[in-house]
Scaffold this motif. Structure first.
Motif, short mmCIF file in Angstrom:
data_model
loop_
_atom_site.label_atom_id
_atom_site.label_comp_id
_atom_site.label_asym_id
_atom_site.label_seq_id
_atom_site.Cartn_x
_atom_site.Cartn_y
_atom_site.Cartn_z
N ASP A 178 0.83 -1.21 0.00
CA ASP A 178 0.00 0.00 0.00
C ASP A 178 0.86 1.26 0.00
O ASP A 178 2.02 1.22 0.40
CB ASP A 178 -0.87 -0.03 1.27
CG ASP A 178 -2.17 0.73 1.09
OD1 ASP A 178 -2.33 1.45 0.10
OD2 ASP A 178 -3.04 0.58 1.97
N ASP A 179 0.26 2.37 -0.44
CA ASP A 179 0.92 3.68 -0.39
C ASP A 179 2.28 3.66 -1.07
O ASP A 179 3.23 4.31 -0.61
CB ASP A 179 1.10 4.15 1.06
CG ASP A 179 -0.21 4.25 1.79
OD1 ASP A 179 -1.25 4.38 1.13
OD2 ASP A 179 -0.21 4.18 3.04
N GLU A 235 -5.01 4.33 -6.39
CA GLU A 235 -6.04 4.75 -5.44
C GLU A 235 -6.19 6.27 -5.47
O GLU A 235 -5.30 6.98 -5.94
CB GLU A 235 -5.73 4.26 -4.04
CG GLU A 235 -4.50 4.86 -3.43
CD GLU A 235 -4.24 4.36 -2.00
OE1 GLU A 235 -4.93 3.45 -1.54
OE2 GLU A 235 -3.34 4.92 -1.37
CA CA Z 1 -3.24 3.54 0.38
#
Ligand code: CA
Ligand code: C2E
Ligand code: CA
Ligand code: CA
Length: 274
Positions: A178-179, A235
């Motif tokens: 993620d990220d 995202e």
């Molecule tokens: Ca994220």
């Protein structure tokens, strides 16, 4: 002058005290919420970039505080982490999310995946994998629960991270980093992580159509991910322009307000499963 200073010191002390009090209250209320079903999972849809077909959702924790209303995870996740309550909260999230995807199968929506976020603090817990095993082993891999883990901590103890991510995949979870882009992973480490997907952080998506540098950075991240056999999820997609660019860049999946906001389960099912 001395008086002013004393007042300033006093003000500071008051400030620290009231902040500490708020902290204690927050912790007490979070504990109460854990014991009394005070949490909720919101679900945000994810889509196949090329076809806009629904692929699944991300589960996002919400806390409905009796007095303060909806509290943002940005405020309470750090408190859960610092107090260790995240262990219990994380287990609740996974149990609950698993029930959600079982229900989707009952509704006839096969193949939809549901991803939960796992905090760095949980990953370091010795019994994290044991708990996941107890939850998932009975399915022999036949379930739809996935895991998202932020990039930033994975590299702290790379050997441990590799072990835990592999164990999760052995249990049938797909793992997303993620990220991505906000941490400091070296490419060498990235190639060693047993992962299935990489999520491009929303800060890059926000600049995609505005900054040529960001555009080329994202182009490179996608190329790199694909060369390592990873799928790419973007995202924070808020505009059609961003969605178009990401599709051109061969991003695999997209998620963001442009497609759908995180909503309660009932609303998600009403909107997306029919
Ligand atoms: Ca994220
Ligand atoms: P995240 O995992 O990066 O989740 C994405 C965040 O971006 C979510 O914020 C989501 O509501 C928001 N978002 C989605 N689409 C858009 C968009 O188009 N534009 C903008 N501006 N934002 C968008 P949220 O729900 O407030 O969660 C914040 C963070 O809290 C998450 O970031 C995640 O790190 C953490 N979190 C949420 N639920 C859980 C959980 O169950 N466990 C753990 N450990 N962390 C969680
Ligand atoms: Ca996430
Ligand atoms: Ca984030």
């Amino acid at each position: 002058e001395a008086q002013t200073r004393d007042r300033a010191v006093l003000g500071f002390t008051e400030e620290v005290r009231s902040r500490a009090t708020r902290r204690v209250e927050l912790e007490r209320d979070l504990r109460h919420a854990l014991e009394n079903d005070g949490f909720e999972l919101y679900l945000q849809p994810k889509f196949h970039a090329a076809t806009h077909r629904l692929t699944g959702a991300e589960a996002l924790l919400r806390w409905r505080h009796p007095q303060r209303g909806m509290v943002s995870p940005a405020e309470f996740i750090p408190v859960l982490e610092e107090t260790g309550l995240i262990v219990e909260a994380g287990a609740w999230v996974r149990r609950h999310a698993l029930k959600v995807c079982q229900r989707w199968r009952e509704l006839g929506s096969f193949g939809l995946r549901l991803a939960v976020n796992v905090s760095p603090r949980e990953l370091r817990q010795l019994n994290f994998i044991t708990e996941c095993e107890q939850l998932l082993a009975p399915f022999g891999g036949d379930h739809d629960l996935d895991i998202e883990i932020t990039e930033s901590m994975l590299m702290d103890d790379i050997a441990h991270s590799i072990m835990v991510l592999q164990a999760l995949r052995d249990l049938g979870c797909r793992v997303a980093i993620d990220d991505f882009g906000t941490g400091y992973s070296s490419l060498n480490y990235l190639s060693r992580l047993p992962a299935d997907a990489l999520k491009i952080d929303q800060s890059f998506v926000a600049l995609l159509a505005l900054s040529p540098d960001t555009l080329s950075l994202v182009t490179n991240i996608i190329g790199l991910a694909h060369s390592l056999g990873l799928k790419v999820v973007a995202e924070g997609v808020e505009e059609e322009e961003q969605a178009k660019l990401l599709r051109l860049l061969r991003c695999d999946e997209m998620q963001g307000y442009f497609f759908g906001r995180p909503v309660p389960q009932a609303q998600f099912e009403e909107t997306w499963l029919h």
